[in-house]
Write a protein that holds these residues in place. Structure first.
Motif, PDB file in Angstrom:
ATOM      1  N   ASP A 119      22.358 -49.461   3.109  1.00  0.00           N
ATOM      2  CA  ASP A 119      23.035 -49.617   1.818  1.00  0.00           C
ATOM      3  C   ASP A 119      22.502 -48.601   0.809  1.00  0.00           C
ATOM      4  OD1 ASP A 119      24.390 -51.812   2.886  1.00  0.00           O
ATOM      5  OD2 ASP A 119      22.836 -53.210   2.239  1.00  0.00           O
ATOM      6  N   GLN A 120      21.195 -48.369   0.844  1.00  0.00           N
ATOM      7  CA  GLN A 120      20.600 -47.393  -0.076  1.00  0.00           C
ATOM      8  C   GLN A 120      21.136 -45.990   0.207  1.00  0.00           C
ATOM      9  OE1 GLN A 120      16.367 -47.769   0.472  1.00  0.00           O
ATOM     10  NE2 GLN A 120      16.344 -49.933  -0.103  1.00  0.00           N
ATOM     11  N   LEU A 175      33.635 -50.733   7.265  1.00  0.00           N
ATOM     12  CA  LEU A 175      34.090 -51.674   8.274  1.00  0.00           C
ATOM     13  C   LEU A 175      33.108 -52.824   8.463  1.00  0.00           C
ATOM     14  CD1 LEU A 175      36.284 -52.340  10.278  1.00  0.00           C
ATOM     15  CD2 LEU A 175      35.185 -50.854  11.940  1.00  0.00           C
ATOM     16  N   ARG A 176      31.817 -52.515   8.498  1.00  0.00           N
ATOM     17  CA  ARG A 176      30.831 -53.568   8.747  1.00  0.00           C
ATOM     18  C   ARG A 176      30.580 -54.449   7.531  1.00  0.00           C
ATOM     19  NH1 ARG A 176      27.949 -52.780  13.521  1.00  0.00           N
ATOM     20  NH2 ARG A 176      28.051 -50.674  14.408  1.00  0.00           N
ATOM     21  N   ARG A 177      30.585 -53.843   6.354  1.00  0.00           N
ATOM     22  CA  ARG A 177      30.168 -54.557   5.140  1.00  0.00           C
ATOM     23  C   ARG A 177      31.309 -54.782   4.159  1.00  0.00           C
ATOM     24  NH1 ARG A 177      24.554 -55.848   5.126  1.00  0.00           N
ATOM     25  NH2 ARG A 177      24.346 -55.219   2.957  1.00  0.00           N
ATOM     26  N   ASP A 178      32.520 -54.380   4.554  1.00  0.00           N
ATOM     27  CA  ASP A 178      33.663 -54.451   3.646  1.00  0.00           C
ATOM     28  C   ASP A 178      33.337 -53.765   2.325  1.00  0.00           C
ATOM     29  OD1 ASP A 178      36.247 -55.044   2.931  1.00  0.00           O
ATOM     30  OD2 ASP A 178      35.765 -57.042   2.159  1.00  0.00           O
ATOM     31  N   ASP A 179      32.710 -52.590   2.437  1.00  0.00           N
ATOM     32  CA  ASP A 179      32.272 -51.829   1.271  1.00  0.00           C
ATOM     33  C   ASP A 179      33.449 -50.992   0.770  1.00  0.00           C
ATOM     34  OD1 ASP A 179      31.168 -49.965  -0.503  1.00  0.00           O
ATOM     35  OD2 ASP A 179      29.260 -49.870   0.566  1.00  0.00           O
ATOM     36  N   GLN A 180      34.112 -51.475  -0.269  1.00  0.00           N
ATOM     37  CA  GLN A 180      35.310 -50.804  -0.759  1.00  0.00           C
ATOM     38  C   GLN A 180      34.989 -49.469  -1.419  1.00  0.00           C
ATOM     39  OE1 GLN A 180      38.606 -51.715  -0.245  1.00  0.00           O
ATOM     40  NE2 GLN A 180      37.492 -53.001   1.233  1.00  0.00           N
ATOM     41  N   ALA A 181      33.834 -49.359  -2.074  1.00  0.00           N
ATOM     42  CA  ALA A 181      33.467 -48.087  -2.695  1.00  0.00           C
ATOM     43  C   ALA A 181      33.273 -47.016  -1.632  1.00  0.00           C
ATOM     44  CB  ALA A 181      32.203 -48.244  -3.530  1.00  0.00           C
ATOM     45  N   ILE A 193      12.994 -41.287   7.827  1.00  0.00           N
ATOM     46  CA  ILE A 193      14.178 -41.960   7.292  1.00  0.00           C
ATOM     47  C   ILE A 193      13.829 -42.722   6.021  1.00  0.00           C
ATOM     48  CG2 ILE A 193      15.904 -43.734   7.753  1.00  0.00           C
ATOM     49  CD1 ILE A 193      15.684 -42.996  10.724  1.00  0.00           C
ATOM     50  N   ALA A 194      12.686 -43.413   6.031  1.00  0.00           N
ATOM     51  CA  ALA A 194      12.317 -44.242   4.886  1.00  0.00           C
ATOM     52  C   ALA A 194      12.154 -43.413   3.616  1.00  0.00           C
ATOM     53  CB  ALA A 194      11.031 -45.012   5.197  1.00  0.00           C
ATOM     54  N   ARG A 195      11.708 -42.167   3.757  1.00  0.00           N
ATOM     55  CA  ARG A 195      11.479 -41.338   2.563  1.00  0.00           C
ATOM     56  C   ARG A 195      12.763 -40.763   1.990  1.00  0.00           C
ATOM     57  NH1 ARG A 195       6.908 -40.063   5.529  1.00  0.00           N
ATOM     58  NH2 ARG A 195       7.798 -38.175   6.445  1.00  0.00           N
ATOM     59  N   ALA A 196      13.752 -40.504   2.836  1.00  0.00           N
ATOM     60  CA  ALA A 196      14.997 -39.890   2.347  1.00  0.00           C
ATOM     61  C   ALA A 196      16.154 -40.382   3.205  1.00  0.00           C
ATOM     62  CB  ALA A 196      14.905 -38.365   2.390  1.00  0.00           C
ATOM     63  N   PRO A 197      16.575 -41.631   3.031  1.00  0.00           N
ATOM     64  CA  PRO A 197      17.576 -42.212   3.934  1.00  0.00           C
ATOM     65  C   PRO A 197      18.875 -41.421   4.017  1.00  0.00           C
ATOM     66  CG  PRO A 197      16.595 -43.908   2.540  1.00  0.00           C
ATOM     67  CD  PRO A 197      16.104 -42.597   2.019  1.00  0.00           C
ATOM     68  N   SER A 198      19.358 -40.887   2.891  1.00  0.00           N
ATOM     69  CA  SER A 198      20.667 -40.233   2.909  1.00  0.00           C
ATOM     70  C   SER A 198      20.657 -38.906   3.659  1.00  0.00           C
ATOM     71  CB  SER A 198      21.171 -40.010   1.485  1.00  0.00           C
ATOM     72  OG  SER A 198      20.333 -39.110   0.782  1.00  0.00           O
ATOM     73  N   ALA A 199      19.480 -38.389   4.002  1.00  0.00           N
ATOM     74  CA  ALA A 199      19.400 -37.151   4.777  1.00  0.00           C
ATOM     75  C   ALA A 199      19.620 -37.392   6.270  1.00  0.00           C
ATOM     76  CB  ALA A 199      18.040 -36.485   4.565  1.00  0.00           C
ATOM     77  N   PHE A 200      19.704 -38.665   6.676  1.00  0.00           N
ATOM     78  CA  PHE A 200      19.793 -38.989   8.103  1.00  0.00           C
ATOM     79  C   PHE A 200      20.944 -39.965   8.369  1.00  0.00           C
ATOM     80  CE2 PHE A 200      15.403 -38.088   6.926  1.00  0.00           C
ATOM     81  CZ  PHE A 200      15.087 -37.058   7.792  1.00  0.00           C
TER      82      PHE A 200
END
Length: 817
Positions: free
Chosen positions: A249-250, A286-292, A646-653
């Protein structure tokens, strides 16, 4: 950091210091170089001559140095290689070597630095530097006299590219191709950059040669420092971190912050599709129904589909756009882009029901089958940006050309729809694009969207036939295992989703070609197939993506042979690439005979998912489909080796995170596995009419169980056993599910149970009717859901044990209305 600053200072010194000895001759590309091939040993000369003759009468050497009879004046060792990029340089006056021990042995023996050039066959600026510098006689003489010159195809050896590109990025702050590096004979970077104009390149070579003669130890010391920084940059920290689901999510939230809400995509120009990021957002939707996440991803897909980055006439996507609007592409077309984007457009269609997204997926796949498929069934790597020496010329149009090809009414429609002007939008001609979405354009013309599409398809067919008469861009006809694996998976998935059996046939044919021609022995895969020859040991990504392709074919067909092959790839990649000390997987196998500054691992997504994420996804898929516990152990170990990063920069992975969620929560979509693959559930919704005049649809769930396995019936005979049940999941206000019709159970007596059991085994079907809410149907402002979600609860047993109950989430697309 100290050595990095030293490296930067050295780079500036080398490229800005006053250089002597380069006059007008150094800028004259027409000056003939000495023919070094005349000094080759007789046996090598015979091999080169035989390789040239084997090219046949239709072979066109890519060089300006031709004899009166049209034969090339120069032929070097690259004529022996299985890479179109290297063969493009086989007739430069440069004494090129391919990467290997021979070149480095000569550099050490003669105490010469190495000039390393890395690129690929459809790279525009690689062609420019080739024409300006590698065809330049004086520059060739300079390279031949004082350096050992090595050419590398980055698509064949991405592991080498990753090492030396890291050095380029550390030294210059950016990267790209062609990559130009000067190395010690031990393979350590002295100085590095990308494209150099010929004067600058000549000056750099002169200066490095002078320093190498006058200050060799200082040069070696600095190169060793740079090598240490590169090794540190490539090394992953093995410290594990706890990764909870919320880290996904982050990452998604971070990607949404970077999303361009005006034009789509991420960040400013140049705009790359960033497929791994879009894949994560669609998975979240699909998994979280995340509309954004859904809104952002689909907006980007629609924006790209309307832009010049999509070939509006022939289908398929160019590599990237140089502007924010997706209008002006870099005109290369890469196989890996087509594979990834086809799957993304399919996912977007399944989530939204938008037929335009499905249309783009079809056109992309059809482009590959039509223009990138070999006679043997494999998929070619790419097409070039250039034709007739001009970038993009093949794809450009003028109003007069459109009027000459199309009937008057269609020509005016195309000119208006594609915003074609007399002045053009690219060098006096027009890149076709859709500045207005098709729906409002159709409405303004009194057409339905379907009528506009029908006319547009006919227009595009005419334009395509006309365009076929133009000189074509170069096509790179090497067949890469990893990229073919990605394409096979896309076709197998699309075959079911779009009800296109020809896609499945093409996927199976390509898979059989790779398995027959690229597998020299069990557990071993080669990377390159060209002109009927297999070459180059496979890399991690080849094993991982081919394994994923076999999984996709297993899912599409249910045939066990595909699963067996996927398991062979997973077992082999762990055996060949696992780092037994620090954890993780290397990109390639160890090669002691050729120096490399570091043995790289691939964690971060680029234009493709990282090789590590591809391996993790394969392992995660096998966890659900087999009973071999090693796959879960390997996946857990691999995840631990990357978790700190991954923990330090999640969006890079994003691809690693997508694989993480797959590992923990299983697949999405209408096909699911239980009992470690012993039970397969496949759901579909069909409507008797289109649209459903009676407001109903049918849901069918087919269960298949391996021999010896069963699931409990809907009404088991014992209270302690878990019943097989199906229910609708979530809030689907448009629909309600009528009580399902479960199959008649069988009554069995098994060794571990004294009492008889009511079970299902083999193949059985659960059926039910879905009824649409008439009040919601009457509301014209609301569209029915594009997909519905169901929970299938079951407990699987064999004649020895009963496993823990499982709940499968089946996400089933609605049929087109």
């Amino acid at each position: 950091m100290n050595c990095l600053l030293v490296g930067l200072a050295l780079l500036l010194y080398l490229t800005t210091a006053e250089v002597g000895g380069v006059g007008a001759e150094g800028r004259d590309g027409a000056h003939a170089a000495a023919d070094v091939s005349a000094t080759y040993p007789p046996e090598l000369q015979r091999r080169l001559a035989a390789a040239l003759a084997a090219k046949g009468p239709d072979y066109r050497p890519r060089t300006e140095h031709l004899l009166p009879d049209g034969r090339p004046r120069y032929t070097n060792r690259l004529i022996l290689e299985d890479s179109p990029y290297l063969i493009q340089h086989a007739h430069n006056p440069v004494n090129w070597y391919a990467w290997g021990p021979e070149a480095f042995e000569r550099a050490r023996r003669e105490n010469k630095p190495v000039f390393l050039s890395i690129g690929y066959s459809t790279c525009h600026w690689c062609h420019v530097m080739a024409r300006e510098s590698f065809e330049n006689g004086p520059i060739a003489e300079l390279l031949n006299a004082h350096f050992v010159a090595i050419k590398v195809d980055r698509e064949v050896r991405p592991d080498i590219d990753q090492v030396y590109m890291t050095a380029v990025q550390l030294l210059t702050g950016s990267g790209g191709w062609p990559m130009s590096s000067i190395l010690t004979p031990q393979g350590e970077t002295i100085v590095a950059g990308t494209y150099f104009p010929p004067d600058d390149f000549s000056a750099l070579l002169h200066r490095v040669n002078t320093l190498w003669q006058e200050q060799p130890e200082q040069m070696r010391t600095r190169a060793a420092e740079i090598a240490r920084v590169v090794a540190e940059a490539l090394a992953a920290e093995a410290q594990a971190a706890e990764l909870e689901d919320r880290i996904v999510d982050q990452a998604a939230a971070s990607l949404l912050e970077q999303h361009d809400e005006m034009q789509g995509g991420f960040g400013d120009a140049p705009k790359f599709p960033q497929q791994p990021r879009l894949a994560l957002l669609l998975d979240q939707a699909l998994r979280r129904d995340d509309q954004a996440a859904l809104t952002a991803a689909v907006f980007t897909l629609r924006s790209m589909a309307r832009g010049g980055i999509q070939d509006q006439v022939g289908g398929g996507f160019h590599r990237y756009a140089i502007d924010n609007d997706w209008l002006v592409p870099h005109f290369e077309k890469m196989l890996y882009d087509q594979a990834q984007l086809a799957r993304l457009y399919l996912a977007g269609w399944r989530l939204t029901g938008d037929p335009e997204l499905a249309r783009v997926a079809r056109r992309t796949l059809d482009f590959v089958l039509r223009d990138l498929t070999s006679p043997a069934g494999g998929f070619y790597s790419a097409t070039d940006a250039e034709s007739e020496g001009e970038e993009g010329l093949f794809f450009l149009w003028t109003p007069d050309e459109l009027r000459s090809v199309l009937p008057p009414e269609d020509a005016e429609l195309a000119i208006a729809l594609y915003a074609v002007t007399e002045s053009g939008n690219f060098e006096g001609r027009n890149i076709l694009h859709l500045p207005i979405a098709p729906e409002p354009f159709a409405a303004a013309r009194g057409l339905t969207p379907a009528e506009l599409r029908q006319r547009l398809d006919a227009i595009n067919q005419r334009l395509y036939r006309h365009r076929e008469g133009r000189p074509h861009p170069h096509r790179d006809e090497k067949i890469l295992t990893a990229w073919n694996g990605m394409m096979i998976a896309a076709l197998a998935e699309a075959a079911e989703a779009l009800d296109e059996p020809r896609y499945l046939s093409a996927a199976e044919r390509a898979a059989e070609l790779l398995w027959t021609e690229q597998r020299p022995a069990p557990g071993r895969i080669n990377r390159v197939y060209l002109d009927g020859r297999t070459a180059q040991p496979g890399l991690l990504e080849d094993y991982a993506f081919l394994g994923q392709a076999m999984i996709a074919l297993y899912d599409a067909t249910g045939e066990p042979r595909w699963l067996t092959r996927a398991r062979e790839m997973a077992d082999a990649l762990w055996e060949r690439f696992a780092d037994r000390g620090e954890g993780g997987l290397f990109m390639g196998e160890a090669a002691e005979e050729t120096p490399l500054m570091a043995r790289p691992k691939d964690f971060t997504d680029g234009v493709m998912p990282s090789a590590t994420s591809a391996a993790l996804q394969l392992l995660a898929e096998l966890i659900r489909r087999t009973d071999k516990l090693d796959y879960e152990r390997h996946a857990t170990s691999l995840l631990a080796s990357t978790s700190g990063l991954i923990a330090r920069a999640p969006s890079a992975f994003p691809s690693l995170l997508t694989a993480l969620i797959l590992m923990r929560h299983g697949d999405t979509g209408p096909l699911q596995y239980a009992a470690r693959g012993a039970v397969r559930a496949d759901a579909r919704i069909s409507a008797p009419n289109s649209p459903c005049e009676d407001g109903s649809a049918s849901l069918v769930v087919d269960l298949s169980m391996r021999p010896g396995w069963h699931v409990n019936a809907h009404r088991p005979l014992q209270d302690e056993l878990t019943a097989t049940t199906l229910r609708m999941r979530g809030d689907h206000a448009h629909w309600r599910m009528v009580a399902p019709a479960y199959p008649t159970p069988e009554i069995l007596r098994l060794g571990f149970q004294r009492e008889p059991l009511a079970v299902h085994q083999g193949r059985v079907r659960i059926e039910t009717t879905l009824e649409e809410n008439p009040q919601q149907r009457a509301n014209a402002g609301e569209d029915p859901s594009a997909w519905l979600s169901f929970e299938l609860r079951l407990q699987a047993c064999n004649d020895a044990i009963c496993l823990a109950p499982e709940t499968l989430v089946l996400q089933v697309p609605m049929p087109a209305r």
